[in-house]
Motif scaffolding. Structure first.
Motif, PDB file in Angstrom:
ATOM      1  N   SER B 162       0.818  -1.204   0.000  1.00 18.87           N
ATOM      2  CA  SER B 162       0.000   0.000   0.000  1.00 18.87           C
ATOM      3  C   SER B 162       0.864   1.272   0.000  1.00 18.87           C
ATOM      4  CB  SER B 162      -0.990  -0.021   1.158  1.00 18.87           C
ATOM      5  OG  SER B 162      -0.543   0.758   2.226  1.00 18.87           O
ATOM      6  N   ASP B 163       2.053   1.210   0.645  1.00 11.93           N
ATOM      7  CA  ASP B 163       2.948   2.362   0.588  1.00 11.93           C
ATOM      8  C   ASP B 163       3.297   2.700  -0.857  1.00 11.93           C
ATOM      9  OD1 ASP B 163       3.015   2.800   3.231  1.00 11.93           O
ATOM     10  OD2 ASP B 163       5.061   2.110   3.587  1.00 11.93           O
ATOM     11  N   VAL B 183      -2.717   0.530 -11.325  1.00 15.92           N
ATOM     12  CA  VAL B 183      -2.599   1.069  -9.964  1.00 15.92           C
ATOM     13  C   VAL B 183      -3.738   2.026  -9.638  1.00 15.92           C
ATOM     14  CG1 VAL B 183      -0.136   0.741  -9.611  1.00 15.92           C
ATOM     15  CG2 VAL B 183      -0.955   2.831 -10.715  1.00 15.92           C
ATOM     16  N   PHE B 184      -4.263   2.697 -10.645  1.00 17.64           N
ATOM     17  CA  PHE B 184      -5.389   3.593 -10.389  1.00 17.64           C
ATOM     18  C   PHE B 184      -6.674   2.819 -10.131  1.00 17.64           C
ATOM     19  CE2 PHE B 184      -2.731   6.984 -12.170  1.00 17.64           C
ATOM     20  CZ  PHE B 184      -2.984   7.968 -11.235  1.00 17.64           C
ATOM     21  N   ALA B 185      -6.706   1.585 -10.599  1.00 12.77           N
ATOM     22  CA  ALA B 185      -7.909   0.772 -10.416  1.00 12.77           C
ATOM     23  C   ALA B 185      -7.903   0.068  -9.061  1.00 12.77           C
ATOM     24  CB  ALA B 185      -8.022  -0.244 -11.537  1.00 12.77           C
ATOM     25  N   LEU B 186      -6.782   0.150  -8.342  1.00 14.13           N
ATOM     26  CA  LEU B 186      -6.697  -0.550  -7.050  1.00 14.13           C
ATOM     27  C   LEU B 186      -7.227   0.335  -5.923  1.00 14.13           C
ATOM     28  CD1 LEU B 186      -3.175  -2.235  -7.356  1.00 14.13           C
ATOM     29  CD2 LEU B 186      -5.409  -3.355  -7.470  1.00 14.13           C
ATOM     30  N   PRO B 187      -7.687  -0.280  -4.832  1.00 15.45           N
ATOM     31  CA  PRO B 187      -8.259   0.517  -3.740  1.00 15.45           C
ATOM     32  C   PRO B 187      -7.238   1.425  -3.055  1.00 15.45           C
ATOM     33  CG  PRO B 187      -8.072  -1.794  -3.110  1.00 15.45           C
ATOM     34  CD  PRO B 187      -7.812  -1.722  -4.574  1.00 15.45           C
ATOM     35  N   PHE B 188      -5.957   1.047  -3.115  1.00 11.41           N
ATOM     36  CA  PHE B 188      -4.947   1.837  -2.397  1.00 11.41           C
ATOM     37  C   PHE B 188      -4.909   3.284  -2.890  1.00 11.41           C
ATOM     38  CE2 PHE B 188      -3.364  -2.577  -2.614  1.00 11.41           C
ATOM     39  CZ  PHE B 188      -3.493  -2.889  -1.284  1.00 11.41           C
ATOM     40  N   ALA B 189      -5.209   3.469  -4.192  1.00 11.99           N
ATOM     41  CA  ALA B 189      -5.169   4.814  -4.773  1.00 11.99           C
ATOM     42  C   ALA B 189      -6.137   5.747  -4.056  1.00 11.99           C
ATOM     43  CB  ALA B 189      -5.497   4.743  -6.256  1.00 11.99           C
ATOM     44  N   SER B 193      -3.499   8.843  -3.135  1.00  6.53           N
ATOM     45  CA  SER B 193      -3.359   9.403  -4.476  1.00  6.53           C
ATOM     46  C   SER B 193      -4.476  10.377  -4.817  1.00  6.53           C
ATOM     47  CB  SER B 193      -3.308   8.267  -5.491  1.00  6.53           C
ATOM     48  OG  SER B 193      -3.080   8.786  -6.755  1.00  6.53           O
ATOM     49  N   THR B 194      -5.726   9.960  -4.599  1.00  8.80           N
ATOM     50  CA  THR B 194      -6.841  10.802  -5.021  1.00  8.80           C
ATOM     51  C   THR B 194      -6.802  12.189  -4.354  1.00  8.80           C
ATOM     52  OG1 THR B 194      -8.094   8.765  -5.285  1.00  8.80           O
ATOM     53  CG2 THR B 194      -9.333  10.820  -5.377  1.00  8.80           C
TER      54      THR B 194
END
Lengths: 334, 242
Positions: B162-163, B183-189, B193-194
């Motif tokens: 997640s880091d 990576v934008f489709a993953l929940p971590f973003a 990021s958002t």
């Protein structure tokens, strides 16, 4: 209408069977073998409101498991359970409002906060009206003599002080039922007596139903009329403490102190337990032998300085049941 | 004293980040759409966010399961997950106060862009959503303790992943091609990021609604999953010892 009712309550714990050894730990990971342990096996009991019942049994008998099911944090494997009209594990939060719990070995107070802050938090959690909170807090502070350490952080309290705090914490919301799990463990004699006194008063004055789990049978003798005895998950006795004593404690011990040395003392109808030349202990069954006749026989035979008649205490009776198992006492009790 | 060391270490980290990105940019490794001052802003704000997001209120779940003290909480008329959430909010509040001096000091050291008020508003909303996503991610991780009691390894792995993939360390816009889209489709973003890309203006106001929607989708999913896990977990609570 009983306030607590269980029928054929059963709890089976299932755990992965462990393979011993270093490699065994690895094999355990992939093992599909399970071990089943029946902790509570068909417990049926009912309590009327206002009763104070001693729930006792040896370690691992199923006491704590029963209590956990009554509080709603363990789900029974089968059987019925109802506490103040609620099935605990189906409505844990509603049930929680009706009950108070005190664990001797675990505190529900907030470790870093002054005692009174824990009480404030509980007031918020249970939504206790201010007037009721004030009234209860004042009463408990006085009864349990808590004013000197009310502002002390819980971690700095002595065990006796902490226990008093835990009792108050469990009762601020006026629960209908209180579960006490070894509440006097580790306390000194004075603190024990204070706690017992408090339990008795809460039961008598507020009519609170109390289930007391303990290994200290002096607690039970002092507080309970009724006793429920559990062993290997089964209830083996449920009834008056006096009845248990009558059925199980049929023997008495006659202790004689002689005026001068007596070798090989003997009494007809009693069995010599121990003798050291100046005193002797005789054991007899009170159903078969009258004590007064035994004493007359002794005084005719020997020159006596002192005579004492010992009744078995609850502890020795319970110890015998743990060791020998509970069997219906012999005919003589009828 | 604690505040002083906290501020000290933060100032040092801000300084290192500025040096690192400045050096990288002079080597011409710059991501195309992010000028150096935006990059430094991004890294600094990410660092300040991490002070709040790294507070893990749900750590209590694991501790209480290990020690068996969860029994006392379950005997109270409260929703225990909500209790953990409130505890986390309380700790976060305390940390937010600690962030203020750090913020002031880092402003002396680096120049961060301050966007228009509506962008800050959107950032804060997005941050709040990210905070909740992060809470439930932690909640799920710590709930593993219901089954294993030992969650350290799993948490470490998830933390590393997640880091890297949340945009905390490097902006996700740096990932090339297919990986970049993944990576934008993953929940971590949704966690770092958002809000950060909203702050630096890479996510334009026209795209805000879509970005929030994506965060809300992850939040709903994680919250739902957490409910299921909690239900299953608390049914099998076998309090250790006692």
């Amino acid at each position: 209408m009983p306030i607590i009712r269980t029928r054929d309550l059963r709890k089976v714990f299932r755990s992965v069977k462990r393979v011993p050894g270093a490699l065994g730990a690895l094999r355990t990971l992939f093992s599909r073998a399970y071990e089943e342990k029946v902790a509570v096996d068909g417990v049926t009991m009912s309590l009327e409101a206002g009763e104070l019942v001693g729930y006792i049994g040896p370690n691992g008998a199923g006491k704590s498991t029963t209590i956990k099911m009554l509080t709603g944090i363990l789900v029974p494997t089968s059987g019925e359970i109802e506490v103040a009209g609620i099935v605990p594990h189906e409505a844990r939060q509603a049930n929680a409002r009706n009950i108070g719990v005190v664990f001797g070995q675990r505190s529900q107070l907030y470790w870093d906060l002054p005692l009174v802050e824990s009480f404030e938090l509980l007031r918020a959690i249970y939504g206790i009206p201010h007037a009721q909170y004030r009234r209860n807090l004042d009463a408990f502070v006085e009864l349990l003599q808590m004013d000197e350490f009310l502002r002390t952080p819980v971690r700095q309290l002595s065990l006796g002080q902490r226990m008093r705090g835990d009792f108050a914490a469990a009762m601020l919301h006026d629960p209908k039922i209180i579960y006490l799990d070894e509440p006097t463990i580790g306390l000194d004699v004075v603190a024990k007596e204070a706690i017992r006194e408090f339990i008795a008063r809460i039961n008598a004055e507020r009519g609170t139903t109390i289930i007391l789990t303990t290994h200290d049978l002096a607690d039970v003798e002092r507080l309970c009329r009724r006793i429920v005895l559990i062993d290997h998950g089964h209830i083996v006795f449920d009834g008056d403490v006096e009845r248990l004593k009558n059925e199980y404690g049929q023997h008495r011990t006659l202790v004689l102190a002689f005026d001068g040395a007596v070798e090989h003392p003997h009494l007809d109808g009693a069995e010599l337990e121990a003798s050291d030349g100046v005193t002797a202990r005789f054991r007899f069954n009170r159903m078969q032998q009258r004590a007064d006749l035994l004493i007359r026989q002794a005084s005719e035979r020997y020159s006596l300085m002192d005579v004492t008649l010992e009744e078995p205490d609850l502890e020795s009776i319970i110890r015998r049941i743990y060791v020998e198992g509970y069997a219906q006492p012999e005919e003589a009790s009828r | 004293m604690e505040v002083a060391t906290e501020v000290g270490s933060l100032v040092l980290r801000v300084y290192l980040l500025r040096s690192l990105w400045t050096a990288l940019y002079t080597q011409n490794l710059a991501p195309l759409n992010l000028p150096l001052h935006s990059m430094i802003t991004y890294a600094t704000v990410a660092l300040l966010m991490s002070l709040i997001l790294e507070v893990d209120g749900t750590r209590l779940i694991r501790e209480k399961l290990r020690e068996g003290t969860i029994a006392t909480d379950l005997m109270k008329p409260i929703s225990v997950p909500f209790y953990f959430f409130s505890d986390g909010i309380g700790q976060t509040g305390l940390h937010a106060v600690l962030v203020i001096p750090s913020l002031l000091f880092s402003l002396l050291l680096v120049r961060i862009d301050v966007p228009r008020p509506e962008v800050i508003g959107a950032f804060l909303l997005s941050f709040a959503l990210g905070y909740c996503v992060n809470f439930f991610l932690n909640f799920l991780m710590n709930s593993i303790a219901f089954w294993t009691l030992e969650t350290f390894a799993i948490q470490l792995i998830v933390r590393w992943v997640s880091d890297l993939l949340s945009g905390q360390v490097i902006p996700l816009t740096l990932f090339p091609g297919l990986l970049g889209r993944l990576v934008f489709a993953l929940p971590f973003a949704a966690i770092y990021s958002t809000p950060l890309l909203i702050y630096v203006g890479v996510i334009a106001p026209a795209q805000w609604a879509g970005a929030f929607a994506m965060q809300i989708v992850w939040l709903t999913l994680f919250a739902g999953l957490s409910t299921l896990v909690w239900r299953a977990g608390s049914r099998r609570v076998v309090i250790q010892g006692g």
